[in-house]
Scaffold this active site. Structure first.
Site, PDB file in Angstrom:
ATOM      1  N   LYS A  13       0.839  -1.208   0.000  1.00  0.00           N
ATOM      2  CA  LYS A  13       0.000   0.000   0.000  1.00  0.00           C
ATOM      3  C   LYS A  13       0.877   1.263   0.000  1.00  0.00           C
ATOM      4  O   LYS A  13       0.669   2.165  -0.791  1.00  0.00           O
ATOM      5  CB  LYS A  13      -0.923   0.042   1.245  1.00  0.00           C
ATOM      6  CG  LYS A  13      -1.820  -1.172   1.387  1.00  0.00           C
ATOM      7  CD  LYS A  13      -2.712  -1.075   2.615  1.00  0.00           C
ATOM      8  CE  LYS A  13      -1.969  -1.072   3.949  1.00  0.00           C
ATOM      9  NZ  LYS A  13      -1.244  -2.322   4.262  1.00  0.00           N
ATOM     10  N   ARG A  88      -9.664   1.130   8.429  1.00  0.00           N
ATOM     11  CA  ARG A  88      -9.255  -0.228   8.773  1.00  0.00           C
ATOM     12  C   ARG A  88     -10.325  -0.979   9.556  1.00  0.00           C
ATOM     13  O   ARG A  88     -10.135  -2.132   9.891  1.00  0.00           O
ATOM     14  CB  ARG A  88      -8.020  -0.138   9.661  1.00  0.00           C
ATOM     15  CG  ARG A  88      -6.740  -0.479   8.948  1.00  0.00           C
ATOM     16  CD  ARG A  88      -5.652  -0.210   9.947  1.00  0.00           C
ATOM     17  NE  ARG A  88      -4.524  -1.036   9.777  1.00  0.00           N
ATOM     18  CZ  ARG A  88      -3.407  -0.649   9.178  1.00  0.00           C
ATOM     19  NH1 ARG A  88      -3.316   0.514   8.619  1.00  0.00           N
ATOM     20  NH2 ARG A  88      -2.382  -1.474   9.132  1.00  0.00           N
ATOM     21  N   ARG A 127      12.468  -5.800   5.401  1.00  0.00           N
ATOM     22  CA  ARG A 127      12.374  -4.337   5.348  1.00  0.00           C
ATOM     23  C   ARG A 127      13.281  -3.683   6.402  1.00  0.00           C
ATOM     24  O   ARG A 127      13.401  -4.160   7.522  1.00  0.00           O
ATOM     25  CB  ARG A 127      10.935  -3.888   5.592  1.00  0.00           C
ATOM     26  CG  ARG A 127      10.845  -2.376   5.847  1.00  0.00           C
ATOM     27  CD  ARG A 127       9.485  -1.798   5.704  1.00  0.00           C
ATOM     28  NE  ARG A 127       8.509  -2.398   6.577  1.00  0.00           N
ATOM     29  CZ  ARG A 127       7.205  -2.181   6.460  1.00  0.00           C
ATOM     30  NH1 ARG A 127       6.748  -1.413   5.494  1.00  0.00           N
ATOM     31  NH2 ARG A 127       6.365  -2.747   7.293  1.00  0.00           N
ATOM     32  N   ARG A 160      11.439  -1.980  11.542  1.00  0.00           N
ATOM     33  CA  ARG A 160      10.260  -1.302  12.087  1.00  0.00           C
ATOM     34  C   ARG A 160       9.803  -2.083  13.309  1.00  0.00           C
ATOM     35  O   ARG A 160       9.883  -3.300  13.323  1.00  0.00           O
ATOM     36  CB  ARG A 160       9.157  -1.260  11.015  1.00  0.00           C
ATOM     37  CG  ARG A 160       8.357   0.011  11.047  1.00  0.00           C
ATOM     38  CD  ARG A 160       7.465   0.140   9.842  1.00  0.00           C
ATOM     39  NE  ARG A 160       6.166  -0.465  10.083  1.00  0.00           N
ATOM     40  CZ  ARG A 160       5.139  -0.364   9.261  1.00  0.00           C
ATOM     41  NH1 ARG A 160       5.264   0.308   8.137  1.00  0.00           N
ATOM     42  NH2 ARG A 160       3.991  -0.932   9.545  1.00  0.00           N
ATOM     43  N   ARG A 171      -0.438  -9.016  13.053  1.00  0.00           N
ATOM     44  CA  ARG A 171      -1.003  -7.992  12.152  1.00  0.00           C
ATOM     45  C   ARG A 171      -1.856  -8.640  11.065  1.00  0.00           C
ATOM     46  O   ARG A 171      -2.898  -8.124  10.677  1.00  0.00           O
ATOM     47  CB  ARG A 171       0.122  -7.167  11.517  1.00  0.00           C
ATOM     48  CG  ARG A 171       0.758  -6.186  12.505  1.00  0.00           C
ATOM     49  CD  ARG A 171       2.137  -5.752  12.049  1.00  0.00           C
ATOM     50  NE  ARG A 171       2.155  -4.973  10.841  1.00  0.00           N
ATOM     51  CZ  ARG A 171       3.231  -4.798  10.077  1.00  0.00           C
ATOM     52  NH1 ARG A 171       4.381  -5.375  10.404  1.00  0.00           N
ATOM     53  NH2 ARG A 171       3.169  -4.064   8.992  1.00  0.00           N
TER      54      ARG A 171
HETATM   55  P1  AP5 Z   1       4.794  -1.427   1.884  1.00  0.00           P
HETATM   56  O1  AP5 Z   1       4.578  -0.699   0.613  1.00  0.00           O
HETATM   57  O2  AP5 Z   1       5.300  -0.687   3.054  1.00  0.00           O
HETATM   58  O3  AP5 Z   1       3.477  -2.243   2.273  1.00  0.00           O
HETATM   59  P2  AP5 Z   1       2.264  -1.807   3.168  1.00  0.00           P
HETATM   60  O4  AP5 Z   1       1.068  -2.497   2.617  1.00  0.00           O
HETATM   61  O5  AP5 Z   1       2.216  -0.328   3.310  1.00  0.00           O
HETATM   62  O6  AP5 Z   1       2.698  -2.515   4.515  1.00  0.00           O
HETATM   63  P3  AP5 Z   1       2.888  -1.972   5.998  1.00  0.00           P
HETATM   64  O7  AP5 Z   1       3.885  -2.844   6.645  1.00  0.00           O
HETATM   65  O8  AP5 Z   1       3.121  -0.517   6.046  1.00  0.00           O
HETATM   66  O9  AP5 Z   1       1.483  -2.387   6.562  1.00  0.00           O
HETATM   67  P4  AP5 Z   1       0.529  -1.984   7.651  1.00  0.00           P
HETATM   68  O10 AP5 Z   1      -0.742  -1.789   6.930  1.00  0.00           O
HETATM   69  O11 AP5 Z   1       0.520  -2.996   8.735  1.00  0.00           O
HETATM   70  O12 AP5 Z   1       1.179  -0.679   8.316  1.00  0.00           O
HETATM   71  P5  AP5 Z   1       0.651   0.756   8.683  1.00  0.00           P
HETATM   72  O13 AP5 Z   1       1.823   1.634   8.733  1.00  0.00           O
HETATM   73  O14 AP5 Z   1      -0.511   1.145   7.888  1.00  0.00           O
HETATM   74  O15 AP5 Z   1       5.772  -2.649   1.545  1.00  0.00           O
HETATM   75  C1  AP5 Z   1       6.287  -3.500   2.533  1.00  0.00           C
HETATM   76  C2  AP5 Z   1       7.682  -3.973   2.097  1.00  0.00           C
HETATM   77  O16 AP5 Z   1       7.577  -4.696   0.869  1.00  0.00           O
HETATM   78  C3  AP5 Z   1       8.646  -2.813   1.819  1.00  0.00           C
HETATM   79  O17 AP5 Z   1       9.927  -3.174   2.215  1.00  0.00           O
HETATM   80  C4  AP5 Z   1       8.584  -2.648   0.281  1.00  0.00           C
HETATM   81  O18 AP5 Z   1       9.780  -2.163  -0.222  1.00  0.00           O
HETATM   82  C5  AP5 Z   1       8.305  -4.073  -0.175  1.00  0.00           C
HETATM   83  N1  AP5 Z   1       7.453  -4.110  -1.370  1.00  0.00           N
HETATM   84  C6  AP5 Z   1       6.331  -3.380  -1.601  1.00  0.00           C
HETATM   85  N2  AP5 Z   1       5.805  -3.688  -2.804  1.00  0.00           N
HETATM   86  C7  AP5 Z   1       6.612  -4.639  -3.337  1.00  0.00           C
HETATM   87  C8  AP5 Z   1       6.574  -5.377  -4.566  1.00  0.00           C
HETATM   88  N3  AP5 Z   1       5.614  -5.182  -5.478  1.00  0.00           N
HETATM   89  N4  AP5 Z   1       7.539  -6.293  -4.773  1.00  0.00           N
HETATM   90  C9  AP5 Z   1       8.511  -6.503  -3.851  1.00  0.00           C
HETATM   91  N5  AP5 Z   1       8.608  -5.835  -2.673  1.00  0.00           N
HETATM   92  C10 AP5 Z   1       7.659  -4.918  -2.425  1.00  0.00           C
HETATM   93  O19 AP5 Z   1       0.111   0.534  10.196  1.00  0.00           O
HETATM   94  C11 AP5 Z   1       0.991   0.271  11.258  1.00  0.00           C
HETATM   95  C12 AP5 Z   1       0.226   0.265  12.560  1.00  0.00           C
HETATM   96  O20 AP5 Z   1      -0.330   1.573  12.817  1.00  0.00           O
HETATM   97  C13 AP5 Z   1      -0.993  -0.676  12.645  1.00  0.00           C
HETATM   98  O21 AP5 Z   1      -0.629  -1.996  12.988  1.00  0.00           O
HETATM   99  C14 AP5 Z   1      -1.836   0.014  13.727  1.00  0.00           C
HETATM  100  O22 AP5 Z   1      -1.309  -0.248  15.008  1.00  0.00           O
HETATM  101  C15 AP5 Z   1      -1.625   1.480  13.430  1.00  0.00           C
HETATM  102  N6  AP5 Z   1      -2.619   2.006  12.479  1.00  0.00           N
HETATM  103  C16 AP5 Z   1      -2.367   2.553  11.257  1.00  0.00           C
HETATM  104  N7  AP5 Z   1      -3.496   2.937  10.662  1.00  0.00           N
HETATM  105  C17 AP5 Z   1      -4.504   2.646  11.525  1.00  0.00           C
HETATM  106  C18 AP5 Z   1      -5.920   2.784  11.464  1.00  0.00           C
HETATM  107  N8  AP5 Z   1      -6.521   3.320  10.378  1.00  0.00           N
HETATM  108  N9  AP5 Z   1      -6.649   2.354  12.516  1.00  0.00           N
HETATM  109  C19 AP5 Z   1      -6.059   1.821  13.634  1.00  0.00           C
HETATM  110  N10 AP5 Z   1      -4.723   1.638  13.749  1.00  0.00           N
HETATM  111  C20 AP5 Z   1      -3.947   2.049  12.690  1.00  0.00           C
HETATM  112 MG    MG Z   2       2.547   1.043   4.876  1.00  0.00          MG
END
Ligand code: AP5
Ligand code: MG
Length: 218
Positions: A13, A88, A127, A160, A171
Site C-alpha cells: 500500500k 481499517r 524491510r 520497524r 497484524r
Molecule cells: P509497503 O509498501 O510498506 O506495504 P504496506 O502495505 O504499506 O505494509 P505496511 O507494513 O506498512 O502495513 P501496515 O498496513 O501494517 O502498516 P501501517 O503503517 O498502515 O511494503 C512492505 C515492504 O515490501 C517494503 O519493504 C517494500 O519495499 C516491499 N514491497 C512493496 N511492494 C513490493 C513489490 N511489489 N515487490 C517486492 N517488494 C515490495 O500501520 C501500522 C500500525 O499503525 C498498525 O498496525 C496500527 O497499530 C496502526 N494504524 C495505522 N493505521 C490505523 C488505522 N486506520 N486504525 C487503527 N490503527 C492504525
Molecule cells: Mg505502509
C-alpha cells in the site's frame, strides 16, 4: 480522484501510494506514517498509540479519526488524495463516508492489493527503515548502497518495531478479523477493485494507473 488502497500488511500500500502520489500529483495520506511520527516526536498521542502499534494491534478508532479528519480538510486534498492504511474498521469506513459527504466529496474507488501471507512475511522481514528520515529499504529488493546506512541522509537503518515475525503474524490476523469486512462493505457498493499485489511494483502501478484512466467510477 479520491481513493483508498486496501490490503494486508506488506501488500504494498505504502509503496504504491507514494508512486501514485507523484504520478497523479495528489497527497499520500498514511495513518501508519502519521502515527509513527507522533511516536517519534514523543507526543501525548504518540505515547497512547505506541503500545498498540508495537503489538500489531489497531489503535482505537477515535484516536485515528481525530487525526485523519483534520488532514482530509487541508487544502492539498482539494483535487484528490490516496489513503493508505485507512480506513481499517467498519466504524472508520462509515465515519469517513459521513465526513466526506459533509464536504461534498466521496471515495471513488477502493483498490485492494492481494498478496499471500508468504509474500508478506518475506517482504516485511527484509524491510529496513531509516531511523532518522523514515526512508524505506528492503534487503531483498531495494538494499541501501552502504549496509545499515540510509542513502539519503546517512541515518541508521533499523527494523520497524512491528516487523518482528510474531508481530507480523498478529497484524495478519488483525487484518483478517477487523479490516477484511471492509472488502464486503465496498464490494456491495460497487467501489472495490481487486488486483494482484504480488507482482513487481512497476507492474502493479501500471495496472492501477490503467484502472484509474479507464474506469468511469474514477
Ligand atoms: P509497503 O509498501 O510498506 O506495504 P504496506 O502495505 O504499506 O505494509 P505496511 O507494513 O506498512 O502495513 P501496515 O498496513 O501494517 O502498516 P501501517 O503503517 O498502515 O511494503 C512492505 C515492504 O515490501 C517494503 O519493504 C517494500 O519495499 C516491499 N514491497 C512493496 N511492494 C513490493 C513489490 N511489489 N515487490 C517486492 N517488494 C515490495 O500501520 C501500522 C500500525 O499503525 C498498525 O498496525 C496500527 O497499530 C496502526 N494504524 C495505522 N493505521 C490505523 C488505522 N486506520 N486504525 C487503527 N490503527 C492504525
Ligand atoms: Mg505502509
Amino acid at each position: 480522484m479520491n481513493f483508498i488502497l486496501l490490503g494486508a500488511p506488506g501488500a504494498g500500500k505504502g509503496t504504491q501510494a507514494k508512486l501514485l502520489s507523484s504520478n497523479l500529483d495528489i497527497p499520500h495520506i498514511s495513518t501508519g506514517d502519521m502515527l509513527r511520527e507522533e511516536v517519534k516526536k514523543l507526543t501525548a498521542l504518540g505515547e497512547k498509540v505506541r503500545v498498540y502499534m508495537a503489538k500489531g494491534e489497531l489503535v482505537p478508532d477515535e484516536l485515528v479519526l481525530e487525526a485523519i479528519k483534520k488532514r482530509l480538510q487541508e487544502d492539498d486534498c482539494e483535487n484528490g488524495f490516496v489513503l493508505d492504511g485507512f480506513p481499517r474498521t467498519l466504524v472508520q469506513a462509515k465515519d469517513l463516508d459521513r465526513l466526506l459527504e459533509g464536504i461534498n466529496k466521496r471515495i471513488n474507488l477502493v483498490i485492494k492489493l492481494s498478496v499471500s501471507p508468504e509474500v508478506v512475511l518475506s517482504r516485511l522481514s527484509a524491510r529496513q527503515i531509516c531511523e532518522f528520515c523514515g526512508a524505506d529499504y528492503n534487503l531483498e529488493t531495494r538494499p541501501p548502497e552502504k549496509e545499515g546506512k540510509c542513502d539519503l541522509c546517512g541515518g541508521e537503518l533499523v527494523q520497524r518495531m512491528d516487523d518482528r515475525n510474531e508481530v507480523i503474524l498478529n497484524r495478519l490476523e488483525v487484518y483478517e478479523k477487523q479490516t477484511q469486512p471492509l472488502e464486503v462493505y465496498y464490494r456491495e457498493q460497487n467501489r472495490l477493485i481487486e488486483i494482484d499485489g504480488g507482482r513487481d511494483k512497476d507492474l502493479v502501478l501500471k495496472e492501477i494507473l490503467q484502472i484509474i484512466r479507464k474506469d468511469d467510477r474514477a
